[in-house]
Scaffold this active site. Structure first.
Site, PDB file in Angstrom:
ATOM      1  N   PRO A 135     -22.809 -23.269  13.060  1.00  0.00           N
ATOM      2  CA  PRO A 135     -23.828 -24.321  13.216  1.00  0.00           C
ATOM      3  C   PRO A 135     -23.443 -25.704  12.698  1.00  0.00           C
ATOM      4  CG  PRO A 135     -24.410 -22.895  11.395  1.00  0.00           C
ATOM      5  CD  PRO A 135     -23.172 -22.314  12.012  1.00  0.00           C
ATOM      6  N   CYS A 136     -22.528 -26.346  13.398  1.00  0.00           N
ATOM      7  CA  CYS A 136     -22.128 -27.693  13.004  1.00  0.00           C
ATOM      8  C   CYS A 136     -23.278 -28.690  13.180  1.00  0.00           C
ATOM      9  CB  CYS A 136     -20.882 -28.139  13.760  1.00  0.00           C
ATOM     10  SG  CYS A 136     -21.034 -28.081  15.539  1.00  0.00           S
TER      11      CYS A 136
END
Length: 182
Positions: A135-136
């Site tokens: 989850p950047c």
């Protein structure tokens, strides 16, 4: 080698996912065309795409995440070519950032054990091929603004809002979300 692909409908648009023979996600992104993800996959992990209507546990995890179980995507295996020990470690650190509690690039670098490596932390986000599963989108600029996101700031804003509002208890330490880019 064959890579399975699927497209999952989400409130923010189609999410395409590529998975290897073992079911590990190799790439994911908010696009209606899974083939556009193939260049993001390391050449050693690429293969011919085989469209599938459902990738089983991957689809179930995404649907559960969208239904409010924000940890449902956490156990989904991901396989990316690392490009080095720091990159592999940084991607694992990203997977450990809790939903609803975004961090800054500086905070992400510190969590990765290299507080001065803010640019390397940003590069890990930029080179991440497995959006949502790594989850950047949970990484913000130091001033709390969104910064960039391969799939667009509208998608990043939606994901952060979903994670912020799916939790029944507010997170007072959460950074403000500002859709400006600057």
């Amino acid at each position: 080698m064959t890579i399975d692909s699927t497209v999952i409908d989400t409130p923010i648009g189609p999410l395409s996912v590529l998975a290897g023979p073992d079911g590990a996600v190799r790439a994911a992104g908010f696009t209606p065309d899974p083939a556009t993800l193939l260049p993001l996959v390391h050449p050693g992990l690429r293969g011919d795409l085989r469209p599938r209507g459902d990738l089983g546990p991957v689809n179930r995890a995404v649907v559960s995440y969208l239904d409010g179980d924000l940890t449902a995507i956490d156990p989904v295996p991901v396989q990316q070519h690392t490009g080095g020990a720091f990159m592999a470690h940084a991607w694992q650190v990203l997977r450990d950032v809790p939903a609803g509690e975004p961090v800054t690039y500086t905070g992400f670098a510190a969590r990765a054990g290299r507080p001065a490596a803010v640019r390397a932390a940003a590069a890990a986000c930029a080179r991440n091929a497995a959006a949502l599963f790594v989850p950047c989108h949970r990484v913000l600029r130091t001033d709390g603004t969104l910064g960039g996101y391969r799939w667009g700031l509208q998608v990043k804003t939606w994901l952060l809002g979903h994670e912020r509002h799916s939790d029944s208890k507010p997170t007072p330490a959460m950074l403000p979300i500002d859709a400006t880019v600057g």
